[in-house]
Design an enzyme around this catalytic site. Sequence first.
Site, mmCIF file in Angstrom:
data_model
loop_
_atom_site.group_PDB
_atom_site.id
_atom_site.type_symbol
_atom_site.label_atom_id
_atom_site.label_comp_id
_atom_site.label_asym_id
_atom_site.label_seq_id
_atom_site.Cartn_x
_atom_site.Cartn_y
_atom_site.Cartn_z
ATOM 1 N N MET A 38 0.845 -1.202 0.000
ATOM 2 C CA MET A 38 0.000 0.000 0.000
ATOM 3 C C MET A 38 0.876 1.245 0.000
ATOM 4 O O MET A 38 1.885 1.301 0.704
ATOM 5 C CB MET A 38 -0.903 0.004 1.236
ATOM 6 N N MET A 138 -12.076 -8.106 -3.760
ATOM 7 C CA MET A 138 -11.988 -7.479 -2.446
ATOM 8 C C MET A 138 -13.360 -7.520 -1.787
ATOM 9 O O MET A 138 -14.331 -6.983 -2.313
ATOM 10 C CB MET A 138 -11.516 -6.026 -2.569
ATOM 11 N N GLY A 143 -7.299 -1.374 2.262
ATOM 12 C CA GLY A 143 -6.496 -0.410 3.002
ATOM 13 C C GLY A 143 -6.175 -0.805 4.425
ATOM 14 O O GLY A 143 -5.125 -0.449 4.938
ATOM 15 N N ASP A 176 -10.395 -11.623 -0.561
ATOM 16 C CA ASP A 176 -9.591 -11.008 0.495
ATOM 17 C C ASP A 176 -10.461 -10.046 1.287
ATOM 18 O O ASP A 176 -11.008 -9.096 0.729
ATOM 19 C CB ASP A 176 -8.413 -10.254 -0.133
#
Length: 218
Positions: A38, A138, A143, A176
Site C-alpha cells: 500500500m 476485495m 487499506g 480477500d
Amino acid sequence: MKNKLIAPSILSADFLHLEDEIKKIEEAKADLIHIDVMDGHFVGNLTFGPFIIEQVKSTAHLPLDVHLMIESPDMWIDTYAKAGADYITVHAEACMHLHRAVQHIKELNKKASVSLNPATHPSVLEYVAEDLDMVLVMSVNPGFGGQKYIDNVNEKIKFLDDMRKNRGYNYLIEVDGGVGEKNISMLSKLGVDVFVSGSAIFKSKNYKETISKFRSLL
C-alpha cells in the site's frame, strides 16, 4: 476440481518476529503468502515496498502473492517481479492500460492477477479475463485489516465463476477481506479457490489448528 489454497496475509503478522511468523504458517501448511503493498495514495494506509518482498523471499519457501494497492502499478511491475513476487495483482481501478499491464506480468513469467474493489463490476475484465491466472475479489474496502466481510460481493463471485465456466477460462478466484471460519465454506461453494486471511490466522493461538480448521470446511 481446482485445489483450494489458503493464503495468510502478513499484514496481520507480528513484524518484530516476521521470519518466525513465516516459518509458522509454512509449518501450518499454508499454500501462499499474501503481501499487501500500500502506498498511502490509492488506499489510505502505508505498508511496505520491494525491500520487504526481497526479505520475505529470502526466507520463505511458499510462493509470494503480491497485491499492489498502489497508484500507477504499471510502473512497478518490473520492480516487484525482480523482488520475488510470484503472483502480481494490480487493481483494475488503478490501471489506465490494464491489458498492457497483464501482458507485461505474463512476459516476466509471473502469474497475472487483477483485483476488483467492492463497488467495481467484474465486467471490466471482459477483454482480459482469458489471459488472467487469478482474479482477486476485495470483500472489504482495501487499506486496512480486520474489516467485516461485505455480503454483496457474493454476486460478483458468482458472476466470475459463471464466466469462467461458460467461456472455458482458467483463472482462480481469490477473496480477500473478512474471511474466516464463519464464511469460508460458503465462499468455497460459490467457487472461490484462494482464501486470503489475515486476522483470523495471525490473531489465533495456533496457526496450524486454524488453517486445518479452514481446510476441513472447504
